[in-house]
Motif scaffolding. Structure first.
Motif, PDB file in Angstrom:
ATOM      1  N   ALA A 257       0.820  -1.213   0.000  1.00 56.28           N
ATOM      2  CA  ALA A 257       0.000   0.000   0.000  1.00 56.28           C
ATOM      3  C   ALA A 257       0.852   1.261   0.000  1.00 56.28           C
ATOM      4  CB  ALA A 257      -0.929  -0.002   1.215  1.00 56.28           C
ATOM      5  N   GLY A 258       0.553   2.148  -0.933  1.00 58.91           N
ATOM      6  CA  GLY A 258       1.219   3.440  -0.987  1.00 58.91           C
ATOM      7  C   GLY A 258       2.590   3.431  -1.629  1.00 58.91           C
ATOM      8  N   PHE A 263      10.672  -0.089  -2.966  1.00 57.68           N
ATOM      9  CA  PHE A 263      10.220  -0.064  -1.584  1.00 57.68           C
ATOM     10  C   PHE A 263      11.307   0.479  -0.670  1.00 57.68           C
ATOM     11  CE2 PHE A 263       6.899  -2.183  -3.418  1.00 57.68           C
ATOM     12  CZ  PHE A 263       7.203  -3.463  -3.875  1.00 57.68           C
ATOM     13  N   ARG A 264      10.890   1.115   0.407  1.00 64.44           N
ATOM     14  CA  ARG A 264      11.823   1.672   1.378  1.00 64.44           C
ATOM     15  C   ARG A 264      11.473   1.194   2.782  1.00 64.44           C
ATOM     16  NH1 ARG A 264      14.756   5.816  -0.859  1.00 64.44           N
ATOM     17  NH2 ARG A 264      13.978   6.696  -2.823  1.00 64.44           N
ATOM     18  N   ASP A 265      12.460   1.256   3.644  1.00 73.38           N
ATOM     19  CA  ASP A 265      12.268   1.059   5.076  1.00 73.38           C
ATOM     20  C   ASP A 265      11.476  -0.211   5.380  1.00 73.38           C
ATOM     21  OD1 ASP A 265      13.634   3.495   5.373  1.00 73.38           O
ATOM     22  OD2 ASP A 265      11.775   4.627   5.130  1.00 73.38           O
ATOM     23  N   GLU A 266      10.367  -0.069   6.090  1.00 71.91           N
ATOM     24  CA  GLU A 266       9.617  -1.240   6.525  1.00 71.91           C
ATOM     25  C   GLU A 266       9.040  -2.019   5.338  1.00 71.91           C
ATOM     26  OE1 GLU A 266       8.168  -3.850   9.525  1.00 71.91           O
ATOM     27  OE2 GLU A 266       9.737  -2.328   9.447  1.00 71.91           O
ATOM     28  N   ASP A 267       8.624  -1.325   4.295  1.00 73.83           N
ATOM     29  CA  ASP A 267       8.121  -2.017   3.105  1.00 73.83           C
ATOM     30  C   ASP A 267       9.207  -2.885   2.487  1.00 73.83           C
ATOM     31  OD1 ASP A 267       5.619  -0.880   3.352  1.00 73.83           O
ATOM     32  OD2 ASP A 267       6.026   0.743   1.933  1.00 73.83           O
ATOM     33  N   ALA A 268      10.430  -2.348   2.425  1.00 74.43           N
ATOM     34  CA  ALA A 268      11.537  -3.121   1.860  1.00 74.43           C
ATOM     35  C   ALA A 268      11.842  -4.340   2.728  1.00 74.43           C
ATOM     36  CB  ALA A 268      12.778  -2.243   1.722  1.00 74.43           C
ATOM     37  N   ARG A 270       9.831  -5.975   4.827  1.00 72.68           N
ATOM     38  CA  ARG A 270       8.769  -6.981   4.771  1.00 72.68           C
ATOM     39  C   ARG A 270       8.750  -7.705   3.437  1.00 72.68           C
ATOM     40  NH1 ARG A 270       3.628  -3.789   7.568  1.00 72.68           N
ATOM     41  NH2 ARG A 270       4.396  -3.875   9.725  1.00 72.68           N
ATOM     42  N   SER A 271       8.973  -6.976   2.353  1.00 70.23           N
ATOM     43  CA  SER A 271       8.953  -7.630   1.046  1.00 70.23           C
ATOM     44  C   SER A 271      10.127  -8.589   0.901  1.00 70.23           C
ATOM     45  CB  SER A 271       8.960  -6.585  -0.079  1.00 70.23           C
ATOM     46  OG  SER A 271      10.147  -5.822  -0.080  1.00 70.23           O
ATOM     47  N   THR A 272      11.274  -8.225   1.459  1.00 73.71           N
ATOM     48  CA  THR A 272      12.423  -9.130   1.423  1.00 73.71           C
ATOM     49  C   THR A 272      12.144 -10.378   2.248  1.00 73.71           C
ATOM     50  OG1 THR A 272      13.985  -7.314   1.068  1.00 73.71           O
ATOM     51  CG2 THR A 272      14.876  -9.367   1.963  1.00 73.71           C
ATOM     52  N   GLU A 273      11.559 -10.202   3.417  1.00 73.51           N
ATOM     53  CA  GLU A 273      11.201 -11.357   4.239  1.00 73.51           C
ATOM     54  C   GLU A 273      10.234 -12.272   3.495  1.00 73.51           C
ATOM     55  OE1 GLU A 273       9.614  -9.944   7.907  1.00 73.51           O
ATOM     56  OE2 GLU A 273      11.592  -9.568   8.816  1.00 73.51           O
ATOM     57  N   SER A 274       9.278 -11.708   2.799  1.00 72.33           N
ATOM     58  CA  SER A 274       8.315 -12.511   2.046  1.00 72.33           C
ATOM     59  C   SER A 274       9.011 -13.301   0.950  1.00 72.33           C
ATOM     60  CB  SER A 274       7.238 -11.614   1.445  1.00 72.33           C
ATOM     61  OG  SER A 274       6.479 -10.984   2.456  1.00 72.33           O
ATOM     62  N   MET A 275       9.978 -12.680   0.289  1.00 70.08           N
ATOM     63  CA  MET A 275      10.746 -13.354  -0.752  1.00 70.08           C
ATOM     64  C   MET A 275      11.510 -14.537  -0.189  1.00 70.08           C
ATOM     65  SD  MET A 275      14.248 -13.342  -1.862  1.00 70.08           S
ATOM     66  CE  MET A 275      14.904 -11.705  -1.559  1.00 70.08           C
ATOM     67  N   VAL A 276      12.211 -14.334   0.910  1.00 72.38           N
ATOM     68  CA  VAL A 276      12.995 -15.411   1.516  1.00 72.38           C
ATOM     69  C   VAL A 276      12.081 -16.545   1.971  1.00 72.38           C
ATOM     70  CG1 VAL A 276      14.539 -16.021   3.413  1.00 72.38           C
ATOM     71  CG2 VAL A 276      14.859 -13.864   2.186  1.00 72.38           C
ATOM     72  N   GLU A 277      10.975 -16.192   2.597  1.00 73.03           N
ATOM     73  CA  GLU A 277      10.038 -17.218   3.059  1.00 73.03           C
ATOM     74  C   GLU A 277       9.478 -18.031   1.894  1.00 73.03           C
ATOM     75  OE1 GLU A 277       7.190 -14.965   5.236  1.00 73.03           O
ATOM     76  OE2 GLU A 277       8.519 -14.635   6.969  1.00 73.03           O
ATOM     77  N   TRP A 278       9.214 -17.366   0.770  1.00 75.11           N
ATOM     78  CA  TRP A 278       8.704 -18.075  -0.407  1.00 75.11           C
ATOM     79  C   TRP A 278       9.707 -19.117  -0.893  1.00 75.11           C
ATOM     80  CZ3 TRP A 278       3.937 -18.187  -2.357  1.00 75.11           C
ATOM     81  CH2 TRP A 278       3.727 -18.708  -3.633  1.00 75.11           C
ATOM     82  N   PHE A 279      10.970 -18.710  -0.963  1.00 82.53           N
ATOM     83  CA  PHE A 279      11.988 -19.657  -1.422  1.00 82.53           C
ATOM     84  C   PHE A 279      12.194 -20.778  -0.392  1.00 82.53           C
ATOM     85  CE2 PHE A 279      13.766 -16.116  -4.218  1.00 82.53           C
ATOM     86  CZ  PHE A 279      13.244 -16.675  -5.370  1.00 82.53           C
TER      87      PHE A 279
END
Length: 285
Positions: A257-258, A263-268, A270-279
C-alpha cells in the motif's frame, strides 16, 4: 526500472579469484557463455556454513540494463538469502542498449542451463533452483517461470541440452505484458520512451511477455508490487496473478500500500522477508 535491480553468481575449477567475507564465499565473474566476442558472467555467493543445497538466481537488470558492480558491494543485498543457506547466483545479461530484450531472455535461459549443468560443482540440487528480480529483472524472472524448456538433446553445445526450468519465482514490480509498453503500443506511457530496450515491434513484444505464456506447469510464483507504481502499474501483477489462478498455478500477490516503483524502510524489509520465506517454502528439500 533502470535504478532497480542493478546488482548481480561459482564454478569450482573455473575460479578467477575467490574471497571470503563474513560467512560467504564469493566467486566473481564466472563465465556462463559468450556472444559478440564478449563473456557473459555471474557472481556466486556461497554460504560457508549451513548451506541448504538450493540455489537462487538474481537477475541483474533494471530497464534491461545489466551493469557490473564489485561483488563485495552486493553481498549485503543477498545476506537474507545466504543467512538461510541459499547459494545466490547474480546473473548479468547482455545489456541494453546494445542488446535487446529477446537477447536478454536468451542469456538468462542459458544461465539457468549452465548452473544446472554444473550443479555438482556448486554443491546445489539442480531441481531446487529459484529466480528473482526487480522491475526488468522481475520480467526476466517471470519469463524463466513461464516460457522455459527442457533443452535441445540434439544441440552440439552441452549447455543447450539442459533444461532452463526453475522451481520457484519471485518478481518485484515486474512488467508482465510488453505489448502495452513498446514503441508501437497505443497509449503507452511516455516514460517508456526512455528505455531503448522497449524499441520492439508488437510481435516480439508478445513473444517476450510472460502473461502470454502462462500454463498450468508453471512454478509457484510470488508477485510483489506497489499500488502507487506509476512506471509499471500494479495491473501488470494483478493481471498475471489472475492468469496464474485461472491456470491453477500456485501464486500469491502482495500489494504494498502506498508504494511506488520500489520499496523503502519497513516495506523493503517486509517484502524481502516474504521473498525469503517463499523460497524456503518452495525450495525445501
Amino acid at each position: 526500472m533502470r535504478q532497480l535491480g542493478l546488482v548481480c553468481g561459482l564454478v569450482i575449477g573455473l575460479l578467477m579469484g575467490t574471497s571470503v567475507r563474513a560467512e560467504v564465499t564469493i566467486t566473481p565473474d564466472v563465465v556462463y557463455g559468450h556472444k559478440s566476442g564478449l563473456a557473459m558472467t555471474m557472481d556466486v555467493f556461497t554460504p560457508t556454513e549451513n548451506a541448504n543445497g538450493a540455489g537462487v538466481m538474481f537477475m541483474v537488470s533494471g530497464g534491461w540494463y545489466s551493469r557490473w558492480q564489485p561483488p563485495e558491494q552486493m553481498q549485503g543485498r543477498f545476506k537474507p538469502l545466504t543467512d538461510k543457506g541459499f547459494t545466490v547466483f547474480a546473473v548479468r545479461h547482455g545489456s541494453s542498449p546494445k542488446f535487446s530484450i529477446p537477447e536478454a531472455v536468451s542469456d538468462v535461459r542459458r544461465s539457468v542451463r549452465f548452473v544446472r549443468l554444473n550443479a555438482d560443482r556448486f554443491k546445489i540440487d539442480p531441481q531446487r533452483l529459484g529466480v528473482y528480480g526487480y522491475s526488468a529483472g522481475g520480467h526476466l524472472s517471470l519469463m524463466l517461470g513461464t516460457a522455459s524448456d527442457d533443452g535441445d538433446p540434439a544441440a552440439s553445445d552441452p549447455v543447450e541440452r539442459v533444461s532452463n526450468r526453475v522451481a520457484a519465482v519471485v518478481a518485484f514490480v515486474a512488467p508482465t505484458d510488453l505489448r502495452i509498453m513498446v514503441k508501437d503500443a497505443p497509449d503507452r506511457l511516455d516514460a517508456y520512451a526512455r528505455f531503448p530496450a522497449l524499441d520492439l515491434d508488437l510481435k516480439l513484444a508478445e513473444e517476450d511477455s510472460p502473461l502470454v505464456h502462462v500454463t498450468p506447469d508453471d512454478p509457484p510464483t510470488l508477485l510483489i508490487a506497489g499500488d502507487k507504481d506509476d512506471l509499471v502499474p500494479i495491473e501488470h501483477s494483478r493481471t498475471i496473478h489472475a492468469a496464474f489462478e485461472k491456470a491453477n498455478v500456485m501464486s500469491r500477490l502482495i500489494e504494498v500500500a502506498g508504494a511506488g516503483h520500489g520499496f523503502r524502510d519497513e516495506d523493503a524489509r517486509r517484502s524481502t522477508e516474504s521473498m525469503v520465506e517463499w523460497f524456503q517454502l518452495q525450495l525445501a528439500p
